[in-house]
Design a protein around this motif. Structure first.
Motif, mmCIF file in Angstrom:
data_model
loop_
_atom_site.group_PDB
_atom_site.id
_atom_site.type_symbol
_atom_site.label_atom_id
_atom_site.label_comp_id
_atom_site.label_asym_id
_atom_site.label_seq_id
_atom_site.Cartn_x
_atom_site.Cartn_y
_atom_site.Cartn_z
ATOM 1 N N PRO A 39 -6.245 -8.060 14.376
ATOM 2 C CA PRO A 39 -6.867 -7.730 13.076
ATOM 3 C C PRO A 39 -7.654 -6.423 13.072
ATOM 4 C CG PRO A 39 -7.187 -10.056 13.602
ATOM 5 C CD PRO A 39 -6.614 -9.415 14.832
ATOM 6 N N SER A 40 -8.388 -6.152 14.136
ATOM 7 C CA SER A 40 -9.171 -4.908 14.190
ATOM 8 C C SER A 40 -8.261 -3.693 14.243
ATOM 9 C CB SER A 40 -10.097 -4.913 15.417
ATOM 10 O OG SER A 40 -11.024 -5.973 15.341
ATOM 11 N N ALA A 41 -7.174 -3.831 14.984
ATOM 12 C CA ALA A 41 -6.215 -2.732 15.073
ATOM 13 C C ALA A 41 -5.572 -2.474 13.722
ATOM 14 C CB ALA A 41 -5.148 -3.057 16.112
ATOM 15 N N ARG A 42 -5.247 -3.539 13.002
ATOM 16 C CA ARG A 42 -4.606 -3.370 11.696
ATOM 17 C C ARG A 42 -5.534 -2.622 10.741
ATOM 18 N NH1 ARG A 42 -2.018 -8.469 8.823
ATOM 19 N NH2 ARG A 42 -4.060 -9.325 9.304
ATOM 20 N N VAL A 43 -6.802 -2.954 10.740
ATOM 21 C CA VAL A 43 -7.766 -2.258 9.871
ATOM 22 C C VAL A 43 -7.817 -0.772 10.225
ATOM 23 C CG1 VAL A 43 -10.200 -2.054 9.270
ATOM 24 C CG2 VAL A 43 -9.155 -4.314 9.410
ATOM 25 N N ALA A 44 -7.854 -0.473 11.520
ATOM 26 C CA ALA A 44 -7.909 0.927 11.949
ATOM 27 C C ALA A 44 -6.621 1.662 11.585
ATOM 28 C CB ALA A 44 -8.143 0.996 13.457
ATOM 29 N N LEU A 45 -5.489 1.001 11.728
ATOM 30 C CA LEU A 45 -4.210 1.633 11.394
ATOM 31 C C LEU A 45 -4.129 1.950 9.903
ATOM 32 C CD1 LEU A 45 -1.822 -0.521 13.612
ATOM 33 C CD2 LEU A 45 -2.294 1.926 13.878
ATOM 34 N N ILE A 46 -4.742 1.092 9.080
ATOM 35 C CA ILE A 46 -4.726 1.305 7.629
ATOM 36 C C ILE A 46 -5.681 2.425 7.229
ATOM 37 C CG2 ILE A 46 -5.293 0.277 5.378
ATOM 38 C CD1 ILE A 46 -4.466 -2.444 6.640
ATOM 39 N N HIS A 47 -6.902 2.352 7.721
ATOM 40 C CA HIS A 47 -7.957 3.216 7.191
ATOM 41 C C HIS A 47 -8.224 4.474 8.013
ATOM 42 C CE1 HIS A 47 -8.864 0.208 4.191
ATOM 43 N NE2 HIS A 47 -8.996 -0.701 5.127
ATOM 44 N N THR A 48 -7.806 4.499 9.272
ATOM 45 C CA THR A 48 -8.109 5.649 10.125
ATOM 46 C C THR A 48 -6.875 6.476 10.470
ATOM 47 O OG1 THR A 48 -9.950 4.409 11.113
ATOM 48 C CG2 THR A 48 -9.193 6.384 12.289
ATOM 49 N N TYR A 49 -5.827 5.804 10.918
ATOM 50 C CA TYR A 49 -4.695 6.545 11.480
ATOM 51 C C TYR A 49 -3.583 6.863 10.476
ATOM 52 C CZ TYR A 49 -7.167 5.648 15.767
ATOM 53 O OH TYR A 49 -8.133 5.611 16.720
ATOM 54 N N LYS A 50 -3.503 6.117 9.391
ATOM 55 C CA LYS A 50 -2.674 6.475 8.226
ATOM 56 C C LYS A 50 -1.223 6.845 8.579
ATOM 57 C CE LYS A 50 -6.818 8.181 5.871
ATOM 58 N NZ LYS A 50 -7.024 7.023 5.020
ATOM 59 N N TYR A 51 -0.450 5.823 8.896
ATOM 60 C CA TYR A 51 0.962 6.017 9.210
ATOM 61 C C TYR A 51 1.856 5.979 7.963
ATOM 62 C CZ TYR A 51 0.197 5.513 14.247
ATOM 63 O OH TYR A 51 -0.204 5.690 15.548
ATOM 64 N N THR A 52 1.284 5.677 6.795
ATOM 65 C CA THR A 52 2.098 5.512 5.590
ATOM 66 C C THR A 52 2.955 6.730 5.243
ATOM 67 O OG1 THR A 52 0.445 3.975 4.730
ATOM 68 C CG2 THR A 52 2.041 4.819 3.160
ATOM 69 N N PRO A 53 2.441 7.967 5.326
ATOM 70 C CA PRO A 53 3.300 9.121 5.009
ATOM 71 C C PRO A 53 4.542 9.220 5.901
ATOM 72 C CG PRO A 53 0.998 9.778 4.982
ATOM 73 C CD PRO A 53 1.037 8.386 5.542
ATOM 74 N N ILE A 54 4.392 8.882 7.190
ATOM 75 C CA ILE A 54 5.538 8.918 8.107
ATOM 76 C C ILE A 54 6.572 7.881 7.699
ATOM 77 C CG2 ILE A 54 6.281 8.507 10.493
ATOM 78 C CD1 ILE A 54 3.552 9.584 11.389
ATOM 79 N N LEU A 55 6.109 6.672 7.354
ATOM 80 C CA LEU A 55 7.027 5.606 6.966
ATOM 81 C C LEU A 55 7.682 5.913 5.626
ATOM 82 C CD1 LEU A 55 4.850 2.549 8.069
ATOM 83 C CD2 LEU A 55 6.785 3.583 9.279
ATOM 84 N N THR A 56 6.945 6.600 4.747
ATOM 85 C CA THR A 56 7.518 7.009 3.456
ATOM 86 C C THR A 56 8.699 7.947 3.669
ATOM 87 O OG1 THR A 56 5.382 6.794 2.334
ATOM 88 C CG2 THR A 56 7.039 8.179 1.269
ATOM 89 N N LYS A 57 8.549 8.856 4.620
ATOM 90 C CA LYS A 57 9.639 9.778 4.941
ATOM 91 C C LYS A 57 10.886 9.007 5.390
ATOM 92 C CE LYS A 57 9.628 11.849 8.890
ATOM 93 N NZ LYS A 57 9.305 12.716 10.069
ATOM 94 N N LEU A 58 10.675 7.932 6.116
ATOM 95 C CA LEU A 58 11.798 7.104 6.567
ATOM 96 C C LEU A 58 12.523 6.459 5.397
ATOM 97 C CD1 LEU A 58 10.642 5.051 9.686
ATOM 98 C CD2 LEU A 58 12.391 6.817 9.584
ATOM 99 N N LEU A 59 11.744 6.000 4.411
ATOM 100 C CA LEU A 59 12.343 5.310 3.270
ATOM 101 C C LEU A 59 13.227 6.236 2.452
ATOM 102 C CD1 LEU A 59 9.405 3.086 1.924
ATOM 103 C CD2 LEU A 59 11.337 2.411 3.330
ATOM 104 N N GLY A 60 13.016 7.527 2.581
ATOM 105 C CA GLY A 60 13.844 8.470 1.848
ATOM 106 C C GLY A 60 15.224 8.622 2.451
ATOM 107 N N SER A 61 15.417 8.100 3.671
ATOM 108 C CA SER A 61 16.717 8.195 4.324
ATOM 109 C C SER A 61 17.631 7.086 3.823
ATOM 110 C CB SER A 61 16.544 8.068 5.838
ATOM 111 O OG SER A 61 15.602 8.995 6.317
ATOM 112 N N HIS A 62 18.901 7.218 4.136
ATOM 113 C CA HIS A 62 19.872 6.189 3.760
ATOM 114 C C HIS A 62 19.884 5.109 4.842
ATOM 115 C CE1 HIS A 62 21.241 8.541 0.389
ATOM 116 N NE2 HIS A 62 21.418 9.582 1.177
ATOM 117 N N LEU A 63 18.971 4.164 4.719
ATOM 118 C CA LEU A 63 18.818 3.127 5.733
ATOM 119 C C LEU A 63 19.691 1.925 5.420
ATOM 120 C CD1 LEU A 63 14.929 3.060 6.145
ATOM 121 C CD2 LEU A 63 16.573 4.283 7.563
#
Length: 378
Positions: A87-111
């Motif tokens: 749980p602590s890691a998940r909070v940090a991943l959401i609010h500190t490390y911000k991986y969402t832009p990287i994953l958004t780039k993935l969604l733009g591909s033909h997966l």
């Protein structure tokens, strides 16, 4: 062996890979990610340690430079998803490390669908409780992709895409404005209303999105609000059984928000199964050994008491009995005491009328519970 051995190895290998992209450095990174993605010691992902912080930064830099077809990317996604179980890691991943832009780039591909689902599952974890203060660069692309997939009618994809969209829009006006610019609002609302025949998770997300967009969609029908209450109980029960404190808190917070709307609050009082559904939650509390989960559930019960739900007073003694059992527990004592005080005050008000017997039953539970607690504390 140092429990951070694999993380340290990954950080060193990631630096080497940045300098020399060889098959050897690729395979070494792949091996470290595979081991970290199945480790049983989730404490290594605690964000407070310096090596974990280095790991998250190195992983972010690595993923930012990878293509969607890279095996390293999908190993990294599996590792992040595993880290979210802390749980602590998940909070940090959401609010500190911000991986969402990287994953958004993935969604733009033909997966292929399997990979779409993997990315959406991780995005749902990494957008839970996210706060967006302004329109971030990746937001229009992400929301456009999500709405297209929601309208695409692939059932497994639709439910997850809805979940991510709800997370983005919840208490985040920039995301709501972006959504409204990305779709024909009336057509989109008609689309999500048609999804209510799908599984319960999809129906929950539809209800949430309708409530979030109420100022756009107009007053929500009473039936939708009552359906939301029913699904709130179901979701609370599932999250409680799986010991998912973060999702429990999110559900309770959302329920509290719904109460702030005058119309919604009046409709909530019309729900007919509060007593039975609440009794089942009390049974879960009785069989639980997880104080964090119990604490969040007590917050939900207190909100019901303050809402003055008709008929709920009949089980006030049972609520007090369960709350008293948790007073000696550090992580649950505050919420248990708040719940007891709220029940006592509401019962005392009713005792001025025709509910004196109820007041006496509540007092009896308080007296018995305090005696037991004093003996434990001795």
């Amino acid at each position: 062996m140092d429990k951070y051995h694999q993380m340290k190895g990954f950080v060193s290998s990631a630096l080497e890979y940045a300098r020399h992209k060889t098959e050897k450095t690729f395979n070494t990174l792949q091996r470290y990610l595979q081991i970290l993605g199945v480790t049983s010691d989730l404490s290594i992902f605690d964000p407070g340690s310096s090596i974990a912080a280095e790991f998250y930064v190195s992983l972010h830099e690595l993923m930012a430079g990878l293509e969607s077809r890279s095996g390293l990317m999908w190993s990294a996604i599996s590792t992040l998803h595993h880290a979210c179980r802390n749980p602590s890691a998940r909070v940090a991943l959401i609010h500190t490390y911000k991986y969402t832009p990287i994953l958004t780039k993935l969604l733009g591909s033909h997966l292929i669908q399997e990979k779409r689902l993997r990315v959406l599952q991780l995005l749902q974890e990494l957008t839970y409780g996210i706060r967006i203060s302004w329109q971030e660069a990746h937001l229009p692309q992400l929301i456009t992709t999500l709405t297209q997939w929601i309208e695409g009618n692939e059932k497994d994809v639709v439910g997850l895409a809805l979940g991510v969209l709800v997370n983005l829009c919840y208490k985040n006006l920039p995301a709501v404005y972006t959504l409204m610019r990305s779709v024909d609002s009336k057509q989109f609302l008609r689309t999500i209303l048609k999804l209510q025949g799908d599984n319960i998770n999809t129906r929950v997300q539809v209800c949430k999105l309708l409530i979030i967009l109420e100022h756009i969609s107009g007053e929500i029908p009473d039936s939708e609000i009552l359906n939301f209450v029913n699904m709130t109980y179901s979701t609370l029960g599932n999250a409680f059984k799986s010991i998912d404190v973060y999702h429990l808190k999110h559900v309770v917070d959302f329920f509290l928000d719904v109460q702030t709307n005058i119309h919604s609050r009046s409709v909530l009082l019309k729900y007919e199964k509060y007593v039975g559904d609440t009794s089942r939650l009390l049974e879960l509390v009785n069989s639980s050994s997880e104080p964090e989960c119990v604490s969040v559930l007590f917050e939900f019960l207190e909100s019901l008491v303050m809402l003055q739900v008709p008929g709920l007073s009949s089980i006030y003694p049972d609520i007090v009995k369960e709350a008293m059992n948790w007073i000696p527990t550090n992580m649950a004592c505050t919420k248990s005491l708040q719940l007891i005080c709220t029940v006592a005050m509401e019962t005392r008000k009713q005792a001025c009328g025709s509910q004196e017997a109820l007041w006496l039953r509540v007092l009896e539970q308080l007296d018995h519970g305090l005696s037991v607690s004093c003996r434990i504390l001795e």
